[in-house]
Motif scaffolding. Structure first.
Motif, short mmCIF file in Angstrom:
data_model
loop_
_atom_site.label_atom_id
_atom_site.label_comp_id
_atom_site.label_asym_id
_atom_site.label_seq_id
_atom_site.Cartn_x
_atom_site.Cartn_y
_atom_site.Cartn_z
N LYS A 79 0.84 -1.21 0.00
CA LYS A 79 0.00 0.00 0.00
C LYS A 79 0.88 1.26 0.00
O LYS A 79 1.84 1.35 0.75
CB LYS A 79 -0.89 -0.01 1.25
N ASN A 80 0.52 2.20 -0.87
CA ASN A 80 1.20 3.50 -1.00
C ASN A 80 2.63 3.41 -1.55
O ASN A 80 3.34 4.42 -1.55
CB ASN A 80 1.21 4.27 0.32
N LYS A 81 3.05 2.26 -2.00
CA LYS A 81 4.36 2.18 -2.66
C LYS A 81 4.24 2.82 -4.06
O LYS A 81 3.18 2.73 -4.71
CB LYS A 81 4.81 0.73 -2.84
N ASN A 82 5.33 3.43 -4.50
CA ASN A 82 5.38 3.98 -5.86
C ASN A 82 5.97 2.95 -6.80
O ASN A 82 7.06 2.42 -6.53
CB ASN A 82 6.24 5.25 -5.89
N VAL A 83 5.26 2.69 -7.87
CA VAL A 83 5.66 1.63 -8.81
C VAL A 83 5.86 2.22 -10.20
O VAL A 83 5.01 2.98 -10.67
CB VAL A 83 4.56 0.54 -8.92
#
Ligand SMILES: NC(=O)c1ccc[n+]([C@@H]2O[C@H](COP(=O)([O-])OP(=O)(O)OC[C@H]3O[C@@H](n4cnc5c(N)ncnc54)[C@H](OP(=O)(O)O)[C@@H]3O)[C@@H](O)[C@H]2O)c1
Length: 248
Positions: A6-10
């Motif tokens: 959750k909320n990781k930038n990919v």
């Protein structure tokens, strides 16, 4: 236990169509903010972004030619800190320009399918190491593990190189809690499959695959998500090919 993303930038390279578009959607569904990259298919990529946002996810378009060093150094400055990189972009092995020489085509395939992932990894891995968390997933192919017909040699050799890239960066980055793995599909039934293979060729491949069918893009994307969620696997090649790997 699998880690929450959750909320990781990919960043998903080559996400304007095919597998990349589905990977982008699967990570958005997992709560990530997704950068949908491509070099040319701007409208398609924007459609992928719009579909993600319409279904409550978070995404933005990121145009960059991942094989162009200058484009990378110019455009990557605008990215937030990338936690997860999926090196998915490829030059289509069935799209050799008529009249191109052997050397030209070999160089072109390598530029996008191997140099590109190398450059993008170099651009992002130091940030991941500094933040002590990162995932890099290279999308390879069964054609990087087996002998291929002559017209597929540049593609197969580039994919074999990508597998080695995985191992090199995996060892370097492991002390920093950054994992680097490969997901290696067999045949994927994307929306574009009929542009590359005739229905007879698809049927012939289906017969050779022990599970008697190609993968859906969703099945491969789920494997990519699993690899991102698993913090204790690195330097691996995850083969997702319906058992084709086992056949002579
Ligand atoms: N399809 C299969 O059966 C299969 C099987 C095994 C492995 N794979 C692997 O799975 C991955 C996805 O395959 P696919 O069939 O979905 O591919 P695809 O339909 O050919 O799409 C390739 C994507 O890469 C982008 N791209 C090409 N050159 C680029 C560049 N220089 N910079 C940024 N983006 C670029 C394309 O967008 P633009 O051209 O618009 O820039 C497009 O979004 C590839 O790595 C492929 O090798 C596929």
């Amino acid at each position: 236990m699998s880690e929450s993303l959750k909320n990781k930038n990919v960043l998903v390279t080559g996400a304007s169509q095919g597998l990349g578009a589905v990977i982008a959607k699967v990570f958005a569904t997992a709560g990530c903010h997704v950068y949908v990259n491509c070099a040319r298919g701007v409208e398609n990529a924007q459609t992928v972004v719009d579909e993600i946002v319409a279904s409550g996810g978070s995404a933005e378009f990121f145009q960059c030619d991942i094989s162009d060093e200058q484009d990378i150094s110019l455009k990557f400055q605008s990215l937030k800190s990338i936690d997860i990189l999926v090196n998915n972009a490829r030059i289509n092995p069935y799209s050799r320009p008529p009249g191109s020489s052997e050397a030209e085509w070999f160089a072109q395939v390598f530029k996008v399918n191997l140099t590109g992932p190398h450059l993008v990894t170099l651009a992002l891995i130091e940030g991941m190491k500094k933040r002590h968390w990162g995932r890099i997933i290279n999308i390879s192919s069964i054609q990087g593990h087996i002998p291929v017909p002559r017209h597929m040699i540049p593609y197969g050799v580039a994919k074999a190189g990508l597998n080695e890239l995985t191992r090199c960066f995996a060892l370097e980055a492991a002390p920093y809690n950054v994992t680097v793995n490969t997901v290696s599909p067999g045949m994927i039934v994307t929306e574009n499959i009929s542009k590359n293979l005739t229905s007879d060729e698809i049927e012939e491949r289906n017969q050779r695959i022990p599970l008697h069918r190609g993968a859906t893009p969703e099945e491969i994307a789920e494997a990519v998500l699993f690899v991102a969620e698993c913090g204790y696997m690195t330097g691996e090649i995850v083969n997702v090919n319906g058992g084709l790997w086992m056949t002579p």
